[in-house]
Design a protein around this motif. Structure first.
Motif, PDB file in Angstrom:
ATOM      1  N   LYS A   5      -2.292  80.979 -59.717  1.00 19.84           N
ATOM      2  CA  LYS A   5      -1.111  81.811 -59.953  1.00 19.84           C
ATOM      3  C   LYS A   5      -0.022  80.927 -60.545  1.00 19.84           C
ATOM      4  O   LYS A   5       0.598  80.127 -59.848  1.00 19.84           O
ATOM      5  N   ILE A   6       0.186  81.098 -61.856  1.00 18.57           N
ATOM      6  CA  ILE A   6       1.139  80.270 -62.598  1.00 18.57           C
ATOM      7  C   ILE A   6       2.288  81.147 -63.076  1.00 18.57           C
ATOM      8  O   ILE A   6       2.077  82.265 -63.536  1.00 18.57           O
ATOM      9  N   GLU A   7       3.487  80.631 -62.937  1.00 20.66           N
ATOM     10  CA  GLU A   7       4.675  81.289 -63.477  1.00 20.66           C
ATOM     11  C   GLU A   7       5.290  80.358 -64.516  1.00 20.66           C
ATOM     12  O   GLU A   7       5.236  79.138 -64.373  1.00 20.66           O
ATOM     13  N   HIS A   8       5.875  80.943 -65.544  1.00 20.90           N
ATOM     14  CA  HIS A   8       6.510  80.173 -66.611  1.00 20.90           C
ATOM     15  C   HIS A   8       8.021  80.385 -66.552  1.00 20.90           C
ATOM     16  O   HIS A   8       8.492  81.476 -66.230  1.00 20.90           O
ATOM     17  N   TRP A   9       8.756  79.354 -66.859  1.00 18.82           N
ATOM     18  CA  TRP A   9      10.218  79.395 -66.864  1.00 18.82           C
ATOM     19  C   TRP A   9      10.705  80.411 -67.884  1.00 18.82           C
ATOM     20  O   TRP A   9      10.201  80.454 -69.013  1.00 18.82           O
ATOM     21  N   ASP A  10      11.682  81.207 -67.505  1.00 18.50           N
ATOM     22  CA  ASP A  10      12.281  82.199 -68.394  1.00 18.50           C
ATOM     23  C   ASP A  10      13.741  81.810 -68.597  1.00 18.50           C
ATOM     24  O   ASP A  10      14.587  82.088 -67.754  1.00 18.50           O
ATOM     25  N   GLU A  11      14.013  81.137 -69.720  1.00 18.95           N
ATOM     26  CA  GLU A  11      15.363  80.625 -69.959  1.00 18.95           C
ATOM     27  C   GLU A  11      16.403  81.738 -69.998  1.00 18.95           C
ATOM     28  O   GLU A  11      17.532  81.550 -69.544  1.00 18.95           O
ATOM     29  N   ALA A  12      16.045  82.908 -70.489  1.00 23.66           N
ATOM     30  CA  ALA A  12      16.989  84.028 -70.542  1.00 23.66           C
ATOM     31  C   ALA A  12      17.412  84.458 -69.141  1.00 23.66           C
ATOM     32  O   ALA A  12      18.559  84.839 -68.911  1.00 23.66           O
ATOM     33  N   LEU A  17      16.219  74.838 -68.484  1.00 25.87           N
ATOM     34  CA  LEU A  17      15.281  74.182 -67.577  1.00 25.87           C
ATOM     35  C   LEU A  17      15.766  72.776 -67.267  1.00 25.87           C
ATOM     36  O   LEU A  17      15.894  71.941 -68.158  1.00 25.87           O
ATOM     37  N   ASN A  18      16.068  72.536 -66.009  1.00 23.08           N
ATOM     38  CA  ASN A  18      16.352  71.200 -65.496  1.00 23.08           C
ATOM     39  C   ASN A  18      16.030  71.209 -64.010  1.00 23.08           C
ATOM     40  O   ASN A  18      15.754  72.265 -63.425  1.00 23.08           O
ATOM     41  N   ILE A  57       6.899  71.826 -62.632  1.00 26.48           N
ATOM     42  CA  ILE A  57       6.986  70.745 -63.606  1.00 26.48           C
ATOM     43  C   ILE A  57       8.303  70.861 -64.367  1.00 26.48           C
ATOM     44  O   ILE A  57       8.613  71.913 -64.926  1.00 26.48           O
ATOM     45  N   ILE A  58       9.065  69.767 -64.391  1.00 30.02           N
ATOM     46  CA  ILE A  58      10.320  69.719 -65.144  1.00 30.02           C
ATOM     47  C   ILE A  58      10.093  69.070 -66.508  1.00 30.02           C
ATOM     48  O   ILE A  58      10.625  69.505 -67.517  1.00 30.02           O
ATOM     49  N   SER A  59       9.290  68.005 -66.536  1.00 30.11           N
ATOM     50  CA  SER A  59       8.953  67.356 -67.808  1.00 30.11           C
ATOM     51  C   SER A  59       7.586  66.700 -67.683  1.00 30.11           C
ATOM     52  O   SER A  59       7.108  66.431 -66.578  1.00 30.11           O
ATOM     53  N   GLY A  60       6.966  66.450 -68.838  1.00 32.54           N
ATOM     54  CA  GLY A  60       5.631  65.865 -68.858  1.00 32.54           C
ATOM     55  C   GLY A  60       4.555  66.934 -68.727  1.00 32.54           C
ATOM     56  O   GLY A  60       4.843  68.137 -68.710  1.00 32.54           O
ATOM     57  N   GLU A  61       3.306  66.480 -68.650  1.00 28.17           N
ATOM     58  CA  GLU A  61       2.164  67.379 -68.512  1.00 28.17           C
ATOM     59  C   GLU A  61       1.335  66.952 -67.317  1.00 28.17           C
ATOM     60  O   GLU A  61       1.037  65.764 -67.140  1.00 28.17           O
ATOM     61  N   GLY A  76       8.479  73.693 -66.954  1.00 31.12           N
ATOM     62  CA  GLY A  76       8.862  75.050 -66.594  1.00 31.12           C
ATOM     63  C   GLY A  76       7.784  75.816 -65.860  1.00 31.12           C
ATOM     64  O   GLY A  76       8.039  76.901 -65.336  1.00 31.12           O
ATOM     65  N   ASP A  77       6.573  75.275 -65.800  1.00 38.92           N
ATOM     66  CA  ASP A  77       5.490  75.954 -65.098  1.00 38.92           C
ATOM     67  C   ASP A  77       5.547  75.660 -63.599  1.00 38.92           C
ATOM     68  O   ASP A  77       5.874  74.541 -63.191  1.00 38.92           O
ATOM     69  N   THR A  78       5.195  76.677 -62.815  1.00 40.29           N
ATOM     70  CA  THR A  78       4.984  76.497 -61.382  1.00 40.29           C
ATOM     71  C   THR A  78       3.603  77.048 -61.041  1.00 40.29           C
ATOM     72  O   THR A  78       3.116  77.971 -61.701  1.00 40.29           O
ATOM     73  N   VAL A  79       2.987  76.477 -60.026  1.00 43.52           N
ATOM     74  CA  VAL A  79       1.690  76.966 -59.561  1.00 43.52           C
ATOM     75  C   VAL A  79       1.759  77.082 -58.037  1.00 43.52           C
ATOM     76  O   VAL A  79       2.288  76.199 -57.362  1.00 43.52           O
ATOM     77  N   GLU A  80       1.255  78.195 -57.525  1.00 42.71           N
ATOM     78  CA  GLU A  80       1.197  78.395 -56.079  1.00 42.71           C
ATOM     79  C   GLU A  80      -0.025  77.674 -55.517  1.00 42.71           C
ATOM     80  O   GLU A  80      -1.114  77.738 -56.103  1.00 42.71           O
ATOM     81  N   VAL A  81       0.176  77.010 -54.375  1.00 39.47           N
ATOM     82  CA  VAL A  81      -0.904  76.314 -53.689  1.00 39.47           C
ATOM     83  C   VAL A  81      -0.921  76.826 -52.248  1.00 39.47           C
ATOM     84  O   VAL A  81      -0.139  76.374 -51.410  1.00 39.47           O
TER      85      VAL A  81
END
Length: 103
Positions: A5-12, A17-18, A57-61, A76-81
């Protein structure tokens, strides 16, 4: 088998993103947050946690394996664990990963 379950940052919706904005968002969801920086080559072998959490994740891969699936998380991605779910991860590429651990 479950899906990551991944969510992506929505700047709007969420703003720029910081780390501060990501932590604010996660804290509003009820999480406590800790920021880490992982250097290139850092790996985390199969493990699980005693609590449910989100990784952000704030920066990098960050390559992340969960439910037998491998994905690359980007800024900007988050993953549920979920609690007790075995997973592994590693920094990919030449840049460090700024990472928020939310539990």
């Amino acid at each position: 088998m479950s899906e990551p379950k991944i969510e992506h940052w929505d700047e709007a919706k969420d703003g720029v993103l910081n780390a501060e904005n990501m932590m604010n968002k996660l804290q509003k969801e009820g999480y406590s947050c800790t920021q880490y920086t992982f250097t290139p080559g850092t790996t985390f072998s199969d493990h699980s946690h005693g609590v449910s959490k989100k990784d952000a994740i704030i920066s990098g891969e960050f390559q992340f394996t969960i439910y037998g699936k491998t994905i690359v998380l980007h800024p900007g991605d988050t993953v549920e664990v979920p609690k007790g779910t075995v997973h592994s991860a590693e920094v990919v590429g030449k840049n460090s990963v700024v990472f928020i651990d939310a539990s």
